[in-house]
Design a protein around this motif. Structure first.
Motif, short mmCIF file in Angstrom:
data_model
loop_
_atom_site.label_atom_id
_atom_site.label_comp_id
_atom_site.label_asym_id
_atom_site.label_seq_id
_atom_site.Cartn_x
_atom_site.Cartn_y
_atom_site.Cartn_z
N TRP A 50 0.85 -1.18 0.00
CA TRP A 50 0.00 0.00 0.00
C TRP A 50 0.88 1.23 0.00
O TRP A 50 1.91 1.22 0.68
CB TRP A 50 -0.92 -0.02 1.23
N PRO A 51 0.64 2.28 -0.69
CA PRO A 51 -0.52 2.61 -1.50
C PRO A 51 -0.37 2.19 -2.98
O PRO A 51 -1.28 2.38 -3.77
CB PRO A 51 -0.63 4.12 -1.39
N SER A 53 -0.47 -0.69 -4.31
CA SER A 53 -1.40 -1.76 -4.69
C SER A 53 -2.73 -1.21 -5.19
O SER A 53 -3.43 -1.85 -5.96
CB SER A 53 -1.64 -2.71 -3.52
N ALA A 54 -3.07 0.01 -4.77
CA ALA A 54 -4.34 0.62 -5.18
C ALA A 54 -4.38 0.94 -6.68
O ALA A 54 -5.45 1.04 -7.26
CB ALA A 54 -4.62 1.88 -4.38
#
Length: 107
Positions: A50-51, A53-54
């Motif tokens: 994260w972030p 992966s968003a």
């Protein structure tokens, strides 16, 4: 594998597809509807932290079969998952059984 009534399936379908993947299936007359998120085809093999992966690509596929013949196929992006689930459940009786097939055991 789990069977759920269509009226209660929305949340479980979303959790499965955004988790480890798998497919949801339902028979409608002579056709079979499928909503799937296959880890090999529809998303990266390695999830970034994260972030980051968003922003990784995720595809959800809606497919309709008449026997062995594919009648319709649509691809949806991760942000369109609610629309894909609505299309999958559209017109079903609330008591209709939806089959959930998670890719890796429980979801």
């Amino acid at each position: 594998m789990e069977n759920l009534e269509a009226s209660r399936a929305r949340r479980s379908i979303k959790k499965m597809l955004l988790g480890d993947g798998g497919s949801a299936q339902v028979r409608v007359g002579k056709t079979t509807r499928m909503l799937s998120h296959d880890c090999v085809i529809d998303r990266p093999l390695r999830k970034l932290p994260w972030p980051l992966s968003a922003v990784q690509p995720h595809t959800i596929r809606y497919t309709v079969y008449d026997g062995d013949k594919m009648m319709e196929e649509k691809a949806f992006k991760k942000r369109q998952i609610n629309h894909a689930i609505r299309l999958f459940l559209d017109g079903l009786n609330p008591e209709e059984e939806v089959l959930l097939l998670p890719e890796r055991g429980e979801f």
